[in-house]
Design a protein around this motif. Structure first.
Motif, PDB file in Angstrom:
ATOM      1  N   GLU A  57      22.001 -13.791  46.689  1.00 56.86           N
ATOM      2  CA  GLU A  57      22.908 -13.571  45.564  1.00 56.86           C
ATOM      3  C   GLU A  57      23.392 -12.128  45.411  1.00 56.86           C
ATOM      4  O   GLU A  57      24.559 -11.912  45.113  1.00 56.86           O
ATOM      5  CB  GLU A  57      22.301 -14.094  44.270  1.00 56.86           C
ATOM      6  N   PRO A  58      22.543 -11.099  45.608  1.00 54.65           N
ATOM      7  CA  PRO A  58      23.078  -9.738  45.468  1.00 54.65           C
ATOM      8  C   PRO A  58      24.153  -9.396  46.502  1.00 54.65           C
ATOM      9  O   PRO A  58      24.956  -8.492  46.292  1.00 54.65           O
ATOM     10  CB  PRO A  58      21.852  -8.832  45.679  1.00 54.65           C
ATOM     11  N   LEU A  59      24.186 -10.122  47.616  1.00 54.07           N
ATOM     12  CA  LEU A  59      25.118  -9.830  48.701  1.00 54.07           C
ATOM     13  C   LEU A  59      26.470 -10.513  48.526  1.00 54.07           C
ATOM     14  O   LEU A  59      27.504  -9.961  48.900  1.00 54.07           O
ATOM     15  CB  LEU A  59      24.521 -10.280  50.041  1.00 54.07           C
ATOM     16  N   VAL A  60      26.453 -11.724  47.968  1.00 50.63           N
ATOM     17  CA  VAL A  60      27.641 -12.562  47.928  1.00 50.63           C
ATOM     18  C   VAL A  60      28.689 -11.994  46.978  1.00 50.63           C
ATOM     19  O   VAL A  60      28.392 -11.529  45.895  1.00 50.63           O
ATOM     20  CB  VAL A  60      27.276 -14.003  47.534  1.00 50.63           C
ATOM     21  N   GLY A  61      29.937 -12.036  47.485  1.00 48.92           N
ATOM     22  CA  GLY A  61      31.059 -11.519  46.703  1.00 48.92           C
ATOM     23  C   GLY A  61      31.342 -10.056  46.977  1.00 48.92           C
ATOM     24  O   GLY A  61      32.208  -9.460  46.340  1.00 48.92           O
ATOM     25  N   HIS A  62      30.635  -9.480  47.939  1.00 50.31           N
ATOM     26  CA  HIS A  62      30.786  -8.047  48.240  1.00 50.31           C
ATOM     27  C   HIS A  62      30.824  -7.812  49.741  1.00 50.31           C
ATOM     28  O   HIS A  62      30.364  -8.626  50.528  1.00 50.31           O
ATOM     29  CB  HIS A  62      29.613  -7.251  47.657  1.00 50.31           C
ATOM     30  N   CYS A  63      31.326  -6.639  50.110  1.00 51.40           N
ATOM     31  CA  CYS A  63      31.265  -6.179  51.492  1.00 51.40           C
ATOM     32  C   CYS A  63      30.259  -5.038  51.559  1.00 51.40           C
ATOM     33  O   CYS A  63      30.104  -4.271  50.590  1.00 51.40           O
ATOM     34  CB  CYS A  63      32.634  -5.700  51.969  1.00 51.40           C
ATOM     35  N   TRP A  64      29.582  -4.924  52.688  1.00 56.87           N
ATOM     36  CA  TRP A  64      28.516  -3.958  52.910  1.00 56.87           C
ATOM     37  C   TRP A  64      28.757  -3.273  54.250  1.00 56.87           C
ATOM     38  O   TRP A  64      29.080  -3.938  55.232  1.00 56.87           O
ATOM     39  CB  TRP A  64      27.163  -4.667  52.932  1.00 56.87           C
ATOM     40  N   VAL A  65      28.612  -1.954  54.301  1.00 53.92           N
ATOM     41  CA  VAL A  65      28.852  -1.216  55.540  1.00 53.92           C
ATOM     42  C   VAL A  65      27.632  -0.367  55.861  1.00 53.92           C
ATOM     43  O   VAL A  65      27.059   0.297  54.990  1.00 53.92           O
ATOM     44  CB  VAL A  65      30.101  -0.314  55.433  1.00 53.92           C
ATOM     45  N   GLY A  66      27.267  -0.390  57.145  1.00 54.57           N
ATOM     46  CA  GLY A  66      26.173   0.443  57.638  1.00 54.57           C
ATOM     47  C   GLY A  66      26.608   1.156  58.905  1.00 54.57           C
ATOM     48  O   GLY A  66      27.527   0.719  59.596  1.00 54.57           O
ATOM     49  N   THR A  67      25.945   2.261  59.207  1.00 54.73           N
ATOM     50  CA  THR A  67      26.233   3.033  60.409  1.00 54.73           C
ATOM     51  C   THR A  67      25.076   2.872  61.387  1.00 54.73           C
ATOM     52  O   THR A  67      23.918   3.040  61.010  1.00 54.73           O
ATOM     53  CB  THR A  67      26.433   4.526  60.069  1.00 54.73           C
ATOM     54  N   PHE A  68      25.426   2.566  62.644  1.00 58.07           N
ATOM     55  CA  PHE A  68      24.405   2.434  63.678  1.00 58.07           C
ATOM     56  C   PHE A  68      23.756   3.791  63.952  1.00 58.07           C
ATOM     57  O   PHE A  68      24.325   4.837  63.614  1.00 58.07           O
ATOM     58  CB  PHE A  68      25.024   1.880  64.971  1.00 58.07           C
ATOM     59  N   TRP A  81      30.904 -17.166  48.909  1.00 59.00           N
ATOM     60  CA  TRP A  81      30.526 -18.566  48.736  1.00 59.00           C
ATOM     61  C   TRP A  81      31.597 -19.429  49.372  1.00 59.00           C
ATOM     62  O   TRP A  81      32.775 -19.079  49.371  1.00 59.00           O
ATOM     63  CB  TRP A  81      30.418 -18.931  47.259  1.00 59.00           C
ATOM     64  N   VAL A  82      31.200 -20.584  49.883  1.00 61.25           N
ATOM     65  CA  VAL A  82      32.129 -21.526  50.471  1.00 61.25           C
ATOM     66  C   VAL A  82      31.874 -22.905  49.858  1.00 61.25           C
ATOM     67  O   VAL A  82      30.714 -23.298  49.667  1.00 61.25           O
ATOM     68  CB  VAL A  82      31.955 -21.596  52.012  1.00 61.25           C
ATOM     69  N   PHE A  83      32.944 -23.628  49.586  1.00 62.57           N
ATOM     70  CA  PHE A  83      32.867 -24.989  49.071  1.00 62.57           C
ATOM     71  C   PHE A  83      31.942 -25.108  47.853  1.00 62.57           C
ATOM     72  O   PHE A  83      30.953 -25.844  47.869  1.00 62.57           O
ATOM     73  CB  PHE A  83      32.455 -25.984  50.155  1.00 62.57           C
ATOM     74  N   ASP A  84      32.306 -24.362  46.816  1.00 63.44           N
ATOM     75  CA  ASP A  84      31.610 -24.460  45.525  1.00 63.44           C
ATOM     76  C   ASP A  84      30.100 -24.224  45.650  1.00 63.44           C
ATOM     77  O   ASP A  84      29.290 -25.027  45.215  1.00 63.44           O
ATOM     78  CB  ASP A  84      31.894 -25.819  44.888  1.00 63.44           C
ATOM     79  N   LYS A  86      28.093 -24.308  48.194  1.00 66.18           N
ATOM     80  CA  LYS A  86      27.308 -25.142  49.109  1.00 66.18           C
ATOM     81  C   LYS A  86      26.933 -24.393  50.387  1.00 66.18           C
ATOM     82  O   LYS A  86      25.976 -24.743  51.062  1.00 66.18           O
ATOM     83  CB  LYS A  86      28.069 -26.420  49.431  1.00 66.18           C
ATOM     84  N   PHE A  87      27.705 -23.358  50.721  1.00 59.62           N
ATOM     85  CA  PHE A  87      27.472 -22.540  51.909  1.00 59.62           C
ATOM     86  C   PHE A  87      27.762 -21.081  51.573  1.00 59.62           C
ATOM     87  O   PHE A  87      28.445 -20.788  50.596  1.00 59.62           O
ATOM     88  CB  PHE A  87      28.404 -22.961  53.062  1.00 59.62           C
ATOM     89  N   ILE A  88      27.258 -20.204  52.427  1.00 62.67           N
ATOM     90  CA  ILE A  88      27.611 -18.783  52.344  1.00 62.67           C
ATOM     91  C   ILE A  88      28.202 -18.382  53.687  1.00 62.67           C
ATOM     92  O   ILE A  88      27.651 -18.703  54.735  1.00 62.67           O
ATOM     93  CB  ILE A  88      26.382 -17.900  52.025  1.00 62.67           C
ATOM     94  N   ARG A  89      29.329 -17.676  53.631  1.00 67.91           N
ATOM     95  CA  ARG A  89      29.974 -17.159  54.848  1.00 67.91           C
ATOM     96  C   ARG A  89      29.758 -15.648  54.887  1.00 67.91           C
ATOM     97  O   ARG A  89      29.952 -14.957  53.907  1.00 67.91           O
ATOM     98  CB  ARG A  89      31.462 -17.449  54.836  1.00 67.91           C
ATOM     99  N   ASP A  90      29.360 -15.160  56.056  1.00 69.13           N
ATOM    100  CA  ASP A  90      29.176 -13.727  56.307  1.00 69.13           C
ATOM    101  C   ASP A  90      30.070 -13.363  57.486  1.00 69.13           C
ATOM    102  O   ASP A  90      29.790 -13.741  58.619  1.00 69.13           O
ATOM    103  CB  ASP A  90      27.697 -13.449  56.621  1.00 69.13           C
TER     104      ASP A  90
END
Length: 189
Positions: A57-68, A81-84, A86-90
């Motif tokens: 939940e803290p991740l969904v709805g946001h973009c996150w960037v990291g440096t290698f 969130w995808v399909f109400d 039911k799924f999470i897309r990353d």
């Protein structure tokens, strides 16, 4: 929606059996019991799914960037969130590397395993599937993929997930031991 269908079936049965009140009542009660059971089962599966996605939940709805660790390449992950719910897309994109690289992960609830599973597709044509093992303060993603030289076992551990950042540690199994390949802090954008 299922319970509405069962209620409609009960009304049809009532009309067909209007001459036999006992049979009519029995069929209506059976249809209503089936509707109740279907609603309870659907609610139970939905509640398990929601609980399984809670660590994300803290991740969904946001973009996150990291440096290698090389200080040049970045990795951006955007969760939705995808399909109400039911799924999470990353969706992720690695920038500033030797070439373009991106991928997409779909997280879903597996009712049989009672856990979140995922399928990862990348721009190199790989498909990697796995499970998500929640642990206190962590999400662990054990996985493997096949190469011409054999199967490669990998593991990502996401820790300290919060509203501002989280840490990713990527490891690969070598013999009987795990070797850490890199770590990265992902920051919310």
């Amino acid at each position: 929606m299922r319970s509405v269908g069962f209620v409609l079936q009960a009304v049809v049965l009532w009309r067909r059996n209007a001459r036999c009140p006992k049979l009519r009542v029995m069929k209506i009660l059976l249809a209503l019991a089936a509707a109740t059971l279907a609603t309870v089962a659907a609610h139970s599966a939905s509640a398990q799914q929601v609980a399984g996605f809670k660590p994300f939940e803290p991740l969904v709805g946001h973009c996150w960037v990291g440096t290698f660790p090389d200080g040049k390449q970045t990795d951006e992950h955007c969760f939705d969130w995808v399909f109400d719910h039911k799924f999470i897309r990353d969706r992720h994109v690695v920038r500033h590397g030797a070439g373009p690289y991106e991928g997409e992960t779909i997280y879903s609830w597996d009712a049989k395993q009672k856990r979140v599973v995922y399928s990862y597709y990348n721009s190199e044509g790989q498909v990697i599937t796995g499970v998500v093992n929640p642990a206190p303060g962590q999400l662990v993603f054990p996985s493997h993929y096949d190469t011409p030289k054999g199967t490669v076992q990998i593991r990502a551990v996401w820790s300290a997930l919060n509203e501002n950042d989280y840490t990713v540690a990527q490891s690969q199994k070598s013999g009987t031991k795990w070797k850490q390949l890199w770590t990265m802090t992902m920051k919310r954008q």
